[in-house]
Write a protein that holds these residues in place. Sequence first.
Motif, PDB file in Angstrom:
ATOM      1  N   LEU A 149       0.835  -1.198   0.000  1.00  0.00           N
ATOM      2  CA  LEU A 149       0.000   0.000   0.000  1.00  0.00           C
ATOM      3  C   LEU A 149       0.875   1.255   0.000  1.00  0.00           C
ATOM      4  N   ARG A 150       0.377   2.297  -0.641  1.00  0.00           N
ATOM      5  CA  ARG A 150       1.116   3.562  -0.659  1.00  0.00           C
ATOM      6  C   ARG A 150       1.124   4.230   0.708  1.00  0.00           C
ATOM      7  N   ALA A 151       0.085   3.976   1.487  1.00  0.00           N
ATOM      8  CA  ALA A 151      -0.039   4.564   2.823  1.00  0.00           C
ATOM      9  C   ALA A 151      -0.740   3.569   3.728  1.00  0.00           C
ATOM     10  N   ARG A 152      -0.641   3.798   5.025  1.00  0.00           N
ATOM     11  CA  ARG A 152      -1.313   2.935   5.979  1.00  0.00           C
ATOM     12  C   ARG A 152      -2.760   3.379   6.150  1.00  0.00           C
ATOM     13  N   PRO A 153      -3.714   2.461   6.231  1.00  0.00           N
ATOM     14  CA  PRO A 153      -5.131   2.802   6.387  1.00  0.00           C
ATOM     15  C   PRO A 153      -5.467   3.187   7.825  1.00  0.00           C
ATOM     16  N   THR A 154      -4.893   4.295   8.295  1.00  0.00           N
ATOM     17  CA  THR A 154      -5.044   4.688   9.699  1.00  0.00           C
ATOM     18  C   THR A 154      -6.471   5.099  10.049  1.00  0.00           C
ATOM     19  N   GLN A 155      -7.277   5.461   9.056  1.00  0.00           N
ATOM     20  CA  GLN A 155      -8.656   5.876   9.351  1.00  0.00           C
ATOM     21  C   GLN A 155      -9.575   4.697   9.633  1.00  0.00           C
ATOM     22  N   ASP A 188     -10.025   0.681  11.471  1.00  0.00           N
ATOM     23  CA  ASP A 188      -9.509  -0.216  12.494  1.00  0.00           C
ATOM     24  C   ASP A 188      -8.675  -1.311  11.813  1.00  0.00           C
ATOM     25  N   PRO A 189      -7.452  -1.575  12.297  1.00  0.00           N
ATOM     26  CA  PRO A 189      -6.589  -2.581  11.653  1.00  0.00           C
ATOM     27  C   PRO A 189      -7.245  -3.955  11.526  1.00  0.00           C
ATOM     28  N   VAL A 190      -7.994  -4.352  12.554  1.00  0.00           N
ATOM     29  CA  VAL A 190      -8.665  -5.651  12.491  1.00  0.00           C
ATOM     30  C   VAL A 190      -9.719  -5.655  11.385  1.00  0.00           C
ATOM     31  N   ALA A 191     -10.435  -4.534  11.248  1.00  0.00           N
ATOM     32  CA  ALA A 191     -11.468  -4.439  10.218  1.00  0.00           C
ATOM     33  C   ALA A 191     -10.855  -4.506   8.821  1.00  0.00           C
ATOM     34  N   VAL A 192      -9.682  -3.913   8.637  1.00  0.00           N
ATOM     35  CA  VAL A 192      -9.013  -3.934   7.331  1.00  0.00           C
ATOM     36  C   VAL A 192      -8.594  -5.350   6.974  1.00  0.00           C
ATOM     37  N   ARG A 193      -7.966  -6.029   7.915  1.00  0.00           N
ATOM     38  CA  ARG A 193      -7.534  -7.411   7.652  1.00  0.00           C
ATOM     39  C   ARG A 193      -8.734  -8.319   7.388  1.00  0.00           C
ATOM     40  N   THR A 194      -9.807  -8.110   8.143  1.00  0.00           N
ATOM     41  CA  THR A 194     -11.009  -8.930   7.948  1.00  0.00           C
ATOM     42  C   THR A 194     -11.642  -8.661   6.587  1.00  0.00           C
ATOM     43  N   ALA A 195     -11.674  -7.393   6.190  1.00  0.00           N
ATOM     44  CA  ALA A 195     -12.266  -7.045   4.894  1.00  0.00           C
ATOM     45  C   ALA A 195     -11.517  -7.721   3.750  1.00  0.00           C
TER      46      ALA A 195
END
Length: 278
Positions: free
Chosen positions: A115-121, A123-130
């Motif tokens: 990724l070009r940037a971290r998805p800080t907006q 939740d990390p768990v939600a990103v991995r789950t998605a």
Amino acid sequence: METTYDVKVYKILTYKGARKTTYTVRWVVAGKRWREPFDTLALAEGFRSELIQATGKGEAFVIATGLPVSHRSKSAAMSWYKFAVQYVDARWPQLGGNSRKNMAKTLTATTLALLRARPTQFDPVAVRTALREWAFNANRRSEAPRDVLAILRWVERNSLPVSAWEDPAKVDDVLRAIDTRLDGKQAAAWSRKRHRRILNVVMKYAIRRRILRVNPLPKGKDATTATRTTNAVDKRCLMNADQAAALLDWIRRRPRGGNGCMPSSPRSTTAVHVPKRP
């Protein structure tokens, strides 16, 4: 992107092994030697022909990848996320349940590293789950809820192109990501080996689709840092002949009634003397 016109292409090297024959294309770019093995002579000749045609046209070669500049066009035009989704759809019918889960886990860790940037907006768990449960699940992707779609749209916009694999530093970033657990500790050897095996299959698919020209993953001793295990038995843990004889003699003379278990307490009325190892 540093390029050069100092290119030499050599004859195909044929190696006949015990199980199969390998055809290796060899070429040199700015003094650095490159090798790419193929399973068939036709594939090797096709790749070598493309290299020769590029030199004949006066095309520059990328020093970091050893490939003509034109070979970046297709990989630069497709995002890694889009390619990963297409790969999942292509492989889904061929895989069983566990293989699908393992593929999704590997692609999730890889996608986050590209990724070009971290998805800080989010939740990390939600990103991995998605990614793991929706994007890389061909059966559920079309049913993803709105909050998941928002995450996946962001990932798609911020995903690096497939050409990022041509950067050795980025390859190292990905390998570091799949070798590390969520708590920051190194993953188990079997987990690291599984991730890399899956990624190698992904890279071979990209090559067949002519999105990548060569497999960017390290080969040989550098392919994995997994700890080797052994099935060797420590002889110090084994009984010697005297100990085995004493044990068998006790079994022969043990009482037939009761539970017949070997006494283990100092209070036992019967004991077996097992000589110590010298």
